[in-house]
Design an enzyme around this catalytic site. Structure first.
Site, PDB file in Angstrom:
ATOM      1  N   TYR A 126      30.031  42.260  62.649  1.00 17.28           N
ATOM      2  CA  TYR A 126      30.841  41.485  63.866  1.00 17.28           C
ATOM      3  C   TYR A 126      32.170  41.383  63.574  1.00 17.28           C
ATOM      4  O   TYR A 126      32.858  41.706  64.622  1.00 17.28           O
ATOM      5  CB  TYR A 126      30.039  40.039  63.931  1.00 17.28           C
ATOM      6  N   PHE A 180      18.998  42.911  74.512  1.00 11.94           N
ATOM      7  CA  PHE A 180      19.079  42.804  73.116  1.00 11.94           C
ATOM      8  C   PHE A 180      18.757  41.084  72.930  1.00 11.94           C
ATOM      9  O   PHE A 180      17.955  40.771  72.107  1.00 11.94           O
ATOM     10  CB  PHE A 180      19.861  43.365  72.367  1.00 11.94           C
ATOM     11  N   ASP A 182      23.160  45.166  81.164  1.00 10.27           N
ATOM     12  CA  ASP A 182      22.644  44.613  79.980  1.00 10.27           C
ATOM     13  C   ASP A 182      21.371  45.375  79.371  1.00 10.27           C
ATOM     14  O   ASP A 182      20.829  45.993  80.122  1.00 10.27           O
ATOM     15  CB  ASP A 182      22.247  43.299  80.119  1.00 10.27           C
TER      16      ASP A 182
HETATM   17  P1  NAD Z   1      24.581  36.507  73.913  1.00 10.82           P
HETATM   18  O1  NAD Z   1      23.906  37.206  73.144  1.00 10.82           O
HETATM   19  O2  NAD Z   1      23.976  35.572  74.751  1.00 10.82           O
HETATM   20  O3  NAD Z   1      25.162  37.790  75.138  1.00 10.82           O
HETATM   21  C1  NAD Z   1      25.356  38.934  74.696  1.00 10.82           C
HETATM   22  C2  NAD Z   1      24.675  40.012  75.628  1.00 10.82           C
HETATM   23  O4  NAD Z   1      25.068  41.244  75.580  1.00 10.82           O
HETATM   24  C3  NAD Z   1      23.465  40.032  75.791  1.00 10.82           C
HETATM   25  O5  NAD Z   1      22.569  39.533  77.147  1.00 10.82           O
HETATM   26  C4  NAD Z   1      22.869  40.917  75.117  1.00 10.82           C
HETATM   27  O6  NAD Z   1      21.623  41.443  75.690  1.00 10.82           O
HETATM   28  C5  NAD Z   1      23.797  42.222  75.559  1.00 10.82           C
HETATM   29  N1  NAD Z   1      24.040  43.466  74.711  1.00 10.82           N
HETATM   30  C6  NAD Z   1      24.236  43.281  73.396  1.00 10.82           C
HETATM   31  N2  NAD Z   1      24.311  44.520  72.883  1.00 10.82           N
HETATM   32  C7  NAD Z   1      24.302  45.406  73.981  1.00 10.82           C
HETATM   33  C8  NAD Z   1      24.445  46.697  74.238  1.00 10.82           C
HETATM   34  N3  NAD Z   1      24.560  47.613  73.182  1.00 10.82           N
HETATM   35  N4  NAD Z   1      24.570  47.306  75.530  1.00 10.82           N
HETATM   36  C9  NAD Z   1      24.438  46.252  76.705  1.00 10.82           C
HETATM   37  N5  NAD Z   1      24.153  44.885  76.268  1.00 10.82           N
HETATM   38  C10 NAD Z   1      24.117  44.613  75.065  1.00 10.82           C
HETATM   39  O7  NAD Z   1      26.154  36.104  73.340  1.00 10.82           O
HETATM   40  P2  NAD Z   1      27.212  35.298  74.205  1.00 10.82           P
HETATM   41  O8  NAD Z   1      27.423  34.135  73.327  1.00 10.82           O
HETATM   42  O9  NAD Z   1      27.055  35.157  75.744  1.00 10.82           O
HETATM   43  O10 NAD Z   1      28.432  36.194  73.930  1.00 10.82           O
HETATM   44  C11 NAD Z   1      29.007  37.083  74.929  1.00 10.82           C
HETATM   45  C12 NAD Z   1      30.404  37.539  74.533  1.00 10.82           C
HETATM   46  O11 NAD Z   1      31.197  36.689  73.973  1.00 10.82           O
HETATM   47  C13 NAD Z   1      30.138  38.421  73.091  1.00 10.82           C
HETATM   48  O12 NAD Z   1      30.738  39.725  73.347  1.00 10.82           O
HETATM   49  C14 NAD Z   1      30.443  37.242  71.875  1.00 10.82           C
HETATM   50  O13 NAD Z   1      30.811  38.267  70.821  1.00 10.82           O
HETATM   51  C15 NAD Z   1      31.602  36.864  72.555  1.00 10.82           C
HETATM   52  N6  NAD Z   1      31.734  35.468  72.106  1.00 10.82           N
HETATM   53  C16 NAD Z   1      30.940  34.666  72.034  1.00 10.82           C
HETATM   54  C17 NAD Z   1      31.269  33.231  71.813  1.00 10.82           C
HETATM   55  C18 NAD Z   1      30.259  32.042  71.426  1.00 10.82           C
HETATM   56  O14 NAD Z   1      30.546  31.200  70.732  1.00 10.82           O
HETATM   57  N7  NAD Z   1      29.167  31.982  72.487  1.00 10.82           N
HETATM   58  C19 NAD Z   1      32.345  33.248  70.738  1.00 10.82           C
HETATM   59  C20 NAD Z   1      33.234  34.312  70.386  1.00 10.82           C
HETATM   60  C21 NAD Z   1      32.973  35.374  71.280  1.00 10.82           C
END
Ligand code: NAD
Ligand code: UDP
Length: 322
Positions: free
Chosen positions: A144, A35, A32
């Site tokens: 996105y 961010f 991670d």
């Molecule tokens: P989140 O923001 O809590 O988690 C994303 C993680 O990725 C964070 O820990 C962030 O620090 C890390 N990150 C971001 N950019 C990065 C980079 N360039 N290099 C390394 N790490 C990086 O969000 P989440 O809700 O846990 O989502 C996780 C995944 O699931 C994402 O890909 C998101 O698009 C997908 N998703 C989530 C939802 C939802 O409802 N939560 C719905 C659809 C898709």
């Protein structure tokens, strides 16, 4: 025991996945750049002998020997992914290229966390995987939506051209403990507002709908997909078909918290989808009758409890956007 890499492992969903896969007896590497994630989400796992944490950005190549890769790195809430839209596209697209390159080299299975946003503002309801979507390529959400759509394309191309072992899931709105308390998503916003007795900010008239999935149901679907038969690549929808208007959600949260908060109506952001509900027929068929088990009321109670603890212990500030 599998050796598993989770990109975005310190985020909301990733941190639950780290814990679950460790509990199932695997070795887990959490990657991670913090961010939107936080070490706080995984601090309770740091003493585990089979857990490792790596600070790295997926837009840069990374090499490690593992059996499986869950590619979750990407900010997921509108305010965070719109903060630096170019970086959001790079994270989805370069992140996919780097992780697919790794999977190709080491012959690992790789799962992409795609999203219901690939359907945009859908004209078909509920949304089956066969629907191509209705996405604005130049709007506020496109960094996105289009980044995730391009990542799906790359996954399929690496599979067809290089035989990479891929899995794609399209996640619908998911909520639960470890969500960022200030990420602007509807569930976290409404809970924080009710716990502080502040106005609840409803964008538009509140009649737009979403289908909310509790994080444990997602993890069950996600891990079943990773371990499903080799030929089944997806994409497959993973979401809870229970559909609610945003106003209904606000009323439920007021009710559960006993808050004095009042509804405040604000302008609707550009391209905000009017409705969203997964068709989960394919997931049921391919993933051993998978379906969500946790009702909205039960999931909200657990999430409210989590945010209440964060507030009482003065921990809200420890989730920073870097
Ligand atoms: P989140 O923001 O809590 O988690 C994303 C993680 O990725 C964070 O820990 C962030 O620090 C890390 N990150 C971001 N950019 C990065 C980079 N360039 N290099 C390394 N790490 C990086 O969000 P989440 O809700 O846990 O989502 C996780 C995944 O699931 C994402 O890909 C998101 O698009 C997908 N998703 C989530 C939802 C939802 O409802 N939560 C719905 C659809 C898709
Ligand atoms: N929303 C709202 N008030 C808020 C935050 C969000 O009314 O304080 C609405 C938002 O306009 C959208 C829905 O809730 O219609 C879900 O928003 P979220 O950002 O959680 O997810 P997404 O729009 O990506 O599904």
């Amino acid at each position: 025991m599998n050796k598993i890499l989770i990109t975005g492992g310190a985020g909301f969903i990733g941190s639950h996945l780290c814990e679950r896969l460790l509990n199932e007896g695997n070795e887990v590497i959490c990657l991670d750049n913090y961010f939107t994630g936080s070490k706080r989400n995984v601090v309770h796992l740091l003493d585990h002998p089979f857990f490792e944490i790596v600070r790295h950005d997926v837009t840069m190549p990374y090499f490690v020997e593992v059996d499986q890769i869950y590619n979750l790195a990407c900010p997921a809430s509108p305010i965070h992914y719109q903060y630096n839209p170019i970086k959001t596209v790079k994270t989805s697209v370069l992140g996919a290229v780097n992780m697919l390159g790794l999977a190709k080299r080491i012959r690992a299975r790789i799962l992409q966390a795609s999203t219901s946003e690939v359907y945009g503002d859908p004209e078909i309801h509920p949304q089956p995987e066969s629907y191509w979507g209705h996405v604005n390529p130049i709007g506020q959400r496109s960094c996105y939506d289009e980044g995730k759509r391009c990542a799906e394309t790359l996954f399929l191309n690496y599979h067809q051209q290089n035989d990479v072992r891929i899995k794609i899931i399209r996640i619908f709105n998911t909520y639960g403990p470890h969500m960022h308390p200030q990420d602007g998503r509807v569930v976290s916003n409404f809970i924080m507002q009710t716990l502080r007795n502040e106005n609840i900010t409803i964008y538009g008239d509140g009649n737009q709908t979403r289908s909310f999935q509790y994080v444990d149901d997602l993890l069950e679907g996600m891990t079943r997909m990773m371990n499903s038969r080799e030929e089944f690549t997806g994409p497959v929808n993973i979401g809870n078909p229970g559909e609610f208007t945003i106003k209904e959600l606000a009323e439920k949260i007021i009710d559960l918290t006993g808050s004095k908060s009042k509804l405040e109506f604000l302008p609707l952001p550009q391209d905000d989808p009017t409705q969203r509900k997964p068709d989960i027929t394919l997931a049921k068929k391919e993933l051993d009758n998978w379906e969500p088990k946790i009702q909205l009321q039960e999931g909200l109670k657990k999430t409210i409890h989590y945010f209440d603890d964060l507030l009482k212990n003065n921990l809200v500030g420890s989730y920073g956007r870097k």
